[in-house]
Design an enzyme around this catalytic site. Structure first.
Site, PDB file in Angstrom:
ATOM      1  CB  VAL A 141     -18.946  11.925  11.802  1.00 28.42           C
ATOM      2  CG1 VAL A 141     -20.403  11.685  11.425  1.00 28.42           C
ATOM      3  CG2 VAL A 141     -18.142  10.633  11.752  1.00 28.42           C
ATOM      4  CD  GLU A 143     -18.950  12.804  27.903  1.00 31.71           C
ATOM      5  OE1 GLU A 143     -19.601  11.997  28.597  1.00 31.71           O
ATOM      6  OE2 GLU A 143     -19.413  13.876  27.486  1.00 31.71           O
ATOM      7  CB  THR A 145     -20.981  20.280  37.798  1.00 34.91           C
ATOM      8  OG1 THR A 145     -21.075  21.473  37.000  1.00 34.91           O
ATOM      9  CG2 THR A 145     -19.585  20.150  38.344  1.00 34.91           C
ATOM     10  CE1 TYR A 146     -23.812  17.331  31.835  1.00 32.81           C
ATOM     11  CE2 TYR A 146     -23.352  19.605  32.405  1.00 32.81           C
ATOM     12  CZ  TYR A 146     -23.229  18.544  31.530  1.00 32.81           C
ATOM     13  OH  TYR A 146     -22.519  18.693  30.370  1.00 32.81           O
ATOM     14  CD1 TRP A 193     -26.895  18.051  28.854  1.00 30.28           C
ATOM     15  CD2 TRP A 193     -25.701  18.699  27.061  1.00 30.28           C
ATOM     16  NE1 TRP A 193     -27.157  17.170  27.854  1.00 30.28           N
ATOM     17  CE2 TRP A 193     -26.442  17.533  26.746  1.00 30.28           C
ATOM     18  CE3 TRP A 193     -24.916  19.295  26.088  1.00 30.28           C
ATOM     19  CZ2 TRP A 193     -26.373  16.959  25.469  1.00 30.28           C
ATOM     20  CZ3 TRP A 193     -24.850  18.707  24.848  1.00 30.28           C
ATOM     21  CH2 TRP A 193     -25.579  17.546  24.558  1.00 30.28           C
TER      22      TRP A 193
END
Length: 426
Positions: free
Chosen positions: A145, A215, A279-280, A403
């Protein structure tokens, strides 16, 4: 470089005099709004220039760089307010060089949605090693996609940033689809079709790296995921294309939960060239008010990861956002995601004093809005970013990943530039 925490009654002019620096440069580097309104507890990054150039009529940024014996890119990095553009004005002050030695070299990855504002993109690109447009989706049959990534592909090379293709199981609903990932990982024919499509797209568009972000993988698909990454790397390695895998922030091997069970750190660490630790999101939109990336939690994840993965393969995730919760907290009420810059403006608008939680190394404050509703805000500032960046040399990590790049956060880039050289390429 120093970090000043604003005290009651202080002004931008007075702080500049205290450090013996230009009030104009202090305000522009920290993007202090017109009028110089400051919030109590807000941070200001104070640069200590070794050399400053005052622009003369008719001069160009390229000409100044040649005359001073530096690169245009370094002028962009030292002068965040240029916004990655070469337009300069007479009498403008430009920092040519900073005092002091830097702490080393970092690889810096940054994610950006394809609809990022061009002004914002060009402002941050001088500080980026790898630009990763978000995202190429997949189908269960191995199709791609394809996003409209053209503007990002055109901009990145102008600043020497590598382009990395981002491949994920994110769907149009905005969530990662475990079933989609499972269907693909259990179907070798679909995997081959996807790998072929990825290779063709990277060759066509000039991508120099691949970032894989599947994920919420089912536990039973963990080893199939490792095998899939190995197959991708076998294809990419002869072309000189590194493969990075983004992983949820695990604290120990058998950590329960859909986010963690499908992430085999040791297997993925062997299969991939690089691993990005996300790591957030300890503080998140439906959770209670707290730091987005508590430093102690980040340390726990790093220390577990180092048991399974070499340090030189690890990129540390850093959030570029904050959250505004209504108080009292309710699970049914979603916190609002805000920029770190906007968080400071909220504190100034409502005369709220910003506090700093030393245990988690994060700023926060409370305010009451016009309707009498109380809010609690957690975000990032110069202190929290410095603390996060310091983890990289402490643990010997390869670099960091942001991010994301969508929102302005001047102090992050000003701090990053003062502390580290930005790695060029892998």
């Amino acid at each position: 470089m120093q970090i000043h925490v604003v005290r009651p009654g202080e002004t931008l002019y007075g702080i500049a005099r205290q450090y013996g620096v230009s009030v104009t440069l202090l305000g522009r580097l920290n993007q202090v709004p017109a009028g110089g309104a400051l919030a109590v507890g807000q941070t200001l990054v104070v640069y200590e220039p070794e050399r400053v150039h005052v622009v003369r009529p008719g001069e160009t940024l390229e000409g100044i760089a040649r005359r001073e014996g530096v690169s245009v890119l370094s002028l962009y990095q030292n002068n965040y307010f240029l916004g990655g553009r070469s337009r300069i004005l007479p009498d403008e002050e430009l920092i040519v060089a900073l005092k002091g030695e830097k702490s080393g070299t970092l690889g810096v990855n940054g994610y950006a949605y394809t609809f990022i504002r061009q002004e914002q993109l060009r402002t941050v690109l001088p500080y980026i090693t790898y630009l990763t447009p978000f995202t190429y989706g997949v189908t269960s049959q191995g199709g791609l996609v394809v996003p409209d990534d053209g503007p990002l592909l055109a901009a990145a090379p102008q600043y020497g940033a590598q382009l990395w293709m981002h491949l994920s199981t994110l769907t149009d609903s905005g969530s990662f689809n475990s079933r989609l990932g499972g269907a693909l990982l259990e179907n070798e024919t679909a995997q081959k079709a996807l790998i072929d499509a990825v290779a063709a797209n990277m060759a066509e568009k000039g991508y120099q790296g691949l970032d894989v972000d599947f994920e919420s993988i089912y536990a039973e698909d963990a080893q199939s995921y490792v095998s899939f990454i190995s197959r991708l790397r076998e294809l990419a390695a002869p072309m000189g294309i590194p493969v990075l895998v983004a992983v949820a922030p695990k604290s120990y091997a058998n950590q329960p939960g859909l986010l963690y069970e499908g992430m085999d750190y040791a297997g993925l660490g062997r299969a991939a060239d690089l691993i990005f630790l996300m790591t957030y999101e300890w503080g998140y939109s439906y959770g209670p008010p707290m730091a987005i990336s508590p430093i102690r939690s980040m340390r726990t994840v790093i220390e577990y990861a180092l048991k399974e993965i070499p340090a030189e393969k690890l990129l540390l995730g850093i959030p570029n956002y904050g959250y505004d919760w209504q108080i009292p907290y309710s699970q049914s009420r979603k916190a609002v995601s805000i920029s770190n810059q906007y968080a400071v403006s909220l504190a100034a608008r409502y005369y709220a004093a910003i506090r700093f939680d030393e245990s988690v190394q994060a700023p926060w404050f409370r305010y009451v809005d016009e309707r009498g509703q109380e809010h609690e805000v957690w975000f990032e500032d110069a202190r929290s970013i410095r603390a996060k960046l310091s983890l990289v040399p402490e643990y010997g990590l390869r670099g960091v990943g942001y991010w994301n790049l969508m929102r302005p956060f001047p102090q992050n880039w000003v701090i990053l530039n003062a502390l580290y050289h930005i790695r060029e390429g892998l």
